[in-house]
Design a protein around this motif. Structure first.
Motif, PDB file in Angstrom:
ATOM      1  N   ASP A 190       0.710  -1.250  -0.213  1.00 49.70           N
ATOM      2  CA  ASP A 190       0.114   0.201  -0.023  1.00 49.70           C
ATOM      3  C   ASP A 190       0.970   1.443  -0.056  1.00 49.70           C
ATOM      4  N   LYS A 191       2.238   1.309  -0.148  1.00 46.86           N
ATOM      5  CA  LYS A 191       3.226   2.281  -0.221  1.00 46.86           C
ATOM      6  C   LYS A 191       3.112   2.907   0.853  1.00 46.86           C
ATOM      7  N   SER A 192       2.721   2.397   2.066  1.00 42.92           N
ATOM      8  CA  SER A 192       2.751   3.115   3.287  1.00 42.92           C
ATOM      9  C   SER A 192       4.349   3.873   3.605  1.00 42.92           C
ATOM     10  N   GLU A 193       3.752   4.929   4.353  1.00 43.99           N
ATOM     11  CA  GLU A 193       5.018   5.816   4.791  1.00 43.99           C
ATOM     12  C   GLU A 193       5.064   5.650   6.296  1.00 43.99           C
ATOM     13  N   ASP A 194       4.530   4.802   6.981  1.00 48.54           N
ATOM     14  CA  ASP A 194       4.370   4.551   8.452  1.00 48.54           C
ATOM     15  C   ASP A 194       5.966   4.077   8.649  1.00 48.54           C
ATOM     16  N   PRO A 195       6.483   5.043   9.418  1.00 49.29           N
ATOM     17  CA  PRO A 195       7.770   4.674  10.063  1.00 49.29           C
ATOM     18  C   PRO A 195       7.981   3.089  10.648  1.00 49.29           C
ATOM     19  N   HIS A 196       7.035   2.672  11.167  1.00 46.71           N
ATOM     20  CA  HIS A 196       6.729   1.511  11.846  1.00 46.71           C
ATOM     21  C   HIS A 196       6.711   0.350  10.829  1.00 46.71           C
ATOM     22  N   LYS A 197       6.529   0.561   9.595  1.00 45.68           N
ATOM     23  CA  LYS A 197       6.359  -0.459   8.566  1.00 45.68           C
ATOM     24  C   LYS A 197       7.696  -0.520   7.665  1.00 45.68           C
ATOM     25  N   LYS A 198       8.623   0.548   7.903  1.00 48.93           N
ATOM     26  CA  LYS A 198       9.758   0.507   6.936  1.00 48.93           C
ATOM     27  C   LYS A 198      10.837  -0.406   7.421  1.00 48.93           C
ATOM     28  N   PRO A 199      11.838  -0.988   6.316  1.00 53.06           N
ATOM     29  CA  PRO A 199      12.856  -1.770   6.960  1.00 53.06           C
ATOM     30  C   PRO A 199      13.831  -0.857   7.668  1.00 53.06           C
ATOM     31  N   ILE A 200      14.540  -1.585   8.821  1.00 52.38           N
ATOM     32  CA  ILE A 200      15.524  -0.886   9.439  1.00 52.38           C
ATOM     33  C   ILE A 200      16.718  -1.681   9.658  1.00 52.38           C
ATOM     34  N   ASP A 201      17.786  -1.121   9.869  1.00 55.24           N
ATOM     35  CA  ASP A 201      19.041  -1.648  10.167  1.00 55.24           C
ATOM     36  C   ASP A 201      18.868  -2.319  11.435  1.00 55.24           C
ATOM     37  N   ILE A 202      18.984  -3.503  11.807  1.00 57.83           N
ATOM     38  CA  ILE A 202      19.078  -4.159  12.792  1.00 57.83           C
ATOM     39  C   ILE A 202      19.890  -3.240  13.954  1.00 57.83           C
ATOM     40  N   ASN A 203      21.197  -3.057  13.301  1.00 55.88           N
ATOM     41  CA  ASN A 203      22.054  -2.447  14.468  1.00 55.88           C
ATOM     42  C   ASN A 203      21.506  -1.083  15.082  1.00 55.88           C
ATOM     43  N   PHE A 204      20.699  -0.538  14.455  1.00 57.86           N
ATOM     44  CA  PHE A 204      19.749   0.501  14.973  1.00 57.86           C
ATOM     45  C   PHE A 204      18.971   0.067  16.299  1.00 57.86           C
ATOM     46  N   VAL A 205      18.473  -0.894  16.271  1.00 62.82           N
ATOM     47  CA  VAL A 205      17.367  -1.550  17.206  1.00 62.82           C
ATOM     48  C   VAL A 205      18.274  -1.498  18.564  1.00 62.82           C
ATOM     49  N   GLY A 207      20.666   0.251  19.211  1.00 65.43           N
ATOM     50  CA  GLY A 207      21.232   1.603  19.607  1.00 65.43           C
ATOM     51  C   GLY A 207      22.526   1.704  18.728  1.00 65.43           C
ATOM     52  N   ASN A 208      22.832   1.083  18.059  1.00 63.64           N
ATOM     53  CA  ASN A 208      24.120   1.331  17.110  1.00 63.64           C
ATOM     54  C   ASN A 208      25.270   1.943  18.076  1.00 63.64           C
ATOM     55  N   GLN A 209      25.785   0.741  18.862  1.00 63.08           N
ATOM     56  CA  GLN A 209      26.539   1.170  20.157  1.00 63.08           C
ATOM     57  C   GLN A 209      27.707   2.216  20.029  1.00 63.08           C
ATOM     58  N   ILE A 210      28.370   2.102  18.904  1.00 63.97           N
ATOM     59  CA  ILE A 210      29.629   2.898  18.758  1.00 63.97           C
ATOM     60  C   ILE A 210      29.118   4.282  18.374  1.00 63.97           C
ATOM     61  N   TRP A 211      28.365   4.270  17.179  1.00 61.94           N
ATOM     62  CA  TRP A 211      27.960   5.829  16.820  1.00 61.94           C
ATOM     63  C   TRP A 211      26.822   6.375  17.124  1.00 61.94           C
ATOM     64  N   GLY A 212      25.792   5.701  17.737  1.00 60.07           N
ATOM     65  CA  GLY A 212      24.640   6.187  18.080  1.00 60.07           C
ATOM     66  C   GLY A 212      23.555   6.129  16.969  1.00 60.07           C
ATOM     67  N   LEU A 213      22.230   6.625  17.252  1.00 61.47           N
ATOM     68  CA  LEU A 213      21.123   6.656  16.202  1.00 61.47           C
ATOM     69  C   LEU A 213      21.336   7.805  15.287  1.00 61.47           C
ATOM     70  N   PRO A 214      21.129   7.710  14.001  1.00 64.10           N
ATOM     71  CA  PRO A 214      21.020   8.949  13.229  1.00 64.10           C
ATOM     72  C   PRO A 214      19.774   9.651  13.558  1.00 64.10           C
ATOM     73  N   GLU A 215      19.755  10.843  13.162  1.00 64.51           N
ATOM     74  CA  GLU A 215      18.557  11.791  13.616  1.00 64.51           C
ATOM     75  C   GLU A 215      17.273  11.114  12.897  1.00 64.51           C
ATOM     76  N   SER A 216      17.675  10.698  11.755  1.00 66.59           N
ATOM     77  CA  SER A 216      16.286  10.081  10.894  1.00 66.59           C
ATOM     78  C   SER A 216      15.697   8.829  11.607  1.00 66.59           C
ATOM     79  N   VAL A 217      16.190   8.310  12.584  1.00 67.84           N
ATOM     80  CA  VAL A 217      15.810   7.004  13.148  1.00 67.84           C
ATOM     81  C   VAL A 217      15.116   7.627  14.481  1.00 67.84           C
ATOM     82  N   LYS A 218      13.882   7.182  14.534  1.00 68.31           N
ATOM     83  CA  LYS A 218      13.347   7.333  16.116  1.00 68.31           C
ATOM     84  C   LYS A 218      12.989   6.217  16.861  1.00 68.31           C
TER      85      LYS A 218
END
Length: 479
Positions: A190-205, A207-218
């Motif tokens: 359905d081309k949803s733009e819901d951020p909960h439905k987008k693919p995500i780098d698992i290292n972000f889950v 906390g991306n321990q060394i570098w931290g989360l980018p601003e685009s990731v909530k």
């Protein structure tokens, strides 16, 4: 005094001849590749001829060839008209040995002029005699060979791999070319733009321990770290179960470690151990100088020194021939930065894993220990690693690949702790003085490894085995 890995006289004597052979092989490979480029330029100078597959060193991507590949893969209809092919982004600034490029193909259909797009990633080895030599030694062409193999085509779960449109790999030429989907660009139907439905780098889950989360990731759009760890372990159980103690793997020469299990490949293994020793000594000197802000604990230094100093091919072979230790097909570089959580499907999210350049035969729980040390904050894994491994073990039992009486959970746990440490000891030795590696990264992995050792009885061993390594140039040939 600098530690020296144990080697025999015969192996030391043969090492220069082995290196000379691989050097001549890389020279011949580069000469062939240069001739191939000239022939391709002459034969396919006109795009009407049909184009050709990309090779390392090519600066353009043939549109006719690309169209034929996408049609063959069922990615676009036969009557599609490709309007643009954009190559941008990753080339030249990601990966230790290869170059990566984002490829965006835009096309239309005669019946519908609305533009449609396909997002892909083109991954190629670098051209040149020295990069080819490095690839011949490391065997990184195995990723492309793997994607083209029956192993990959039948691997479970079916969602594990990205869609690969084209893969060429030659271990003799020291080259590879892979064209695959860009998993991060998957979208819901359905081309949803819901951020909960987008693919995500698992290292972000995590906390991306060394570098931290980018601003685009909530952070509020991410699943809990403990749930993610459970899912990764369960995904690994499905993958590992399929080839548990499968002796047919040992006949696949392109798989990393297959030669080691058969008792060959000693020279390259010992080169790699020596490279680790050299890097570790340099790393200690950098930290001692005060110019590189890393603090090593006495315990950690003693373990590293003892483990590297006691590394030997003979003990390594004893380990590989221990019939009490299971083996299976493993990813070989199993950490969250190589994984995407795909949340675009109608069912529950799935894990997709890429970067299979280290795919190998190995002890299964080593995959799991690697990602815990790499990605998961110490308070989280101290509280939850055992629970996650219990789910992994339960799944193996449910799949019928092992019996609880033959492979008790406590045995699985001991393998997990030891395997994770062993996987990281040599890796840490290389990274602690690797050009461009920030001190905060080295400190992070030092602290993670120490915390992980505490999972073992009595806080871990005083010395561990150096086992699986990346295949490096011999120390005397390194810059």
């Amino acid at each position: 005094m600098t530690a020296v890995a144990t080697t025999s006289t015969s192996t030391t004597f043969s090492a220069p001849l082995t290196y000379r052979y691989y050097t001549l092989q890389s020279v011949a490979a580069q000469a062939f590749a240069t001739l191939r480029r000239h022939l391709a330029s002459a034969l396919f100078s006109n795009d009407l001829v049909g184009g050709h597959a990309p090779n390392p060193g090519d600066v353009e991507l043939s549109t006719p060839w690309l169209k034929s590949i996408l049609i063959s893969a069922g990615a676009i209809p036969k009557n599609a008209l490709i309007s643009t092919v954009e190559c941008t982004g990753l080339d030249g600034n990601r990966g230790l040995v290869g170059a990566m490029t984002r490829v965006l193909v835009t096309y239309t259909l005669p019946s519908n002029q609305d533009p449609q797009s396909i997002h892909m990633v083109l991954k190629k080895s670098r051209d040149g005699q020295k990069p080819r030599l490095a690839n011949i030694l490391s065997g990184h062409a195995r990723e492309a060979i793997f994607y083209s193999s029956d192993l990959a085509k039948s691997l479970l779960p079916s969602t594990l791999l990205p869609k690969v449109y084209y893969a060429h790999g030659s271990q003799f030429l020291g080259e590879y070319v892979i064209l695959m989907e860009d998993v991060k660009q998957r979208r819901c139907k359905d081309k949803s733009e819901d951020p909960h439905k987008k693919p995500i780098d698992i290292n972000f889950v995590f906390g991306n321990q060394i570098w931290g989360l980018p601003e685009s990731v909530k952070s509020q759009t991410l699943p809990p770290a403990t749930d993610m760890l459970d899912q990764m372990f369960l995904t690994a159980a499905e993958m590992h179960a399929q080839h548990w103690n499968d002796s047919r793997l040992l006949q696949l020469n392109w798989l990393k470690t297959a030669a080691w299990y058969r008792g060959t490949g000693r020279t390259r293994w010992e080169w790699s151990v020596q490279a680790g020793i050299r890097a570790w000594e340099k790393g200690k000197a950098m930290a001692a100088s005060g110019d590189y802000n890393v603090k090593y604990s006495d315990k950690f230094v003693k373990i590293m020194d003892a483990s590297l100093n006691n590394a030997s091919w003979e003990r390594f072979q004893e380990r590989l021939h221990d019939k009490t230790l299971p083996f299976t097909l493993t990813h070989g570089d199993f950490h969250a930065a190589n994984m995407i959580l795909d949340r675009t499907g109608s069912s529950s999210p799935t894990v997709t894993i890429y970067d299979w350049s280290e795919v190998c035969i190995w002890e299964p729980t080593t995959d799991l220990g690697q990602t815990v040390i790499s990605d998961v904050a110490a308070p989280v894994f101290k509280a939850h690693a055992r629970k996650a491994l219990q789910k992994y073990w339960d799944r193996l039992i449910a799949l019928g690949v092992v019996k609880a009486t033959d492979y008790p959970f406590e045995t699985c746990w001991k393998h997990f702790v030891r395997g994770g440490i062993e996987k990281w000891l040599w890796t840490f030795a290389i990274l602690c003085s690797y050009p461009g590696m920030p001190a905060q990264g080295v400190q992070y992995f030092h602290d993670q490894m120490l915390a992980f050792m505490e999972l073992a009885e009595n806080g871990g061993e005083e010395c561990y085995e150096i086992t699986t390594v990346l295949c490096f140039l011999p120390p005397e040939a390194q810059p």
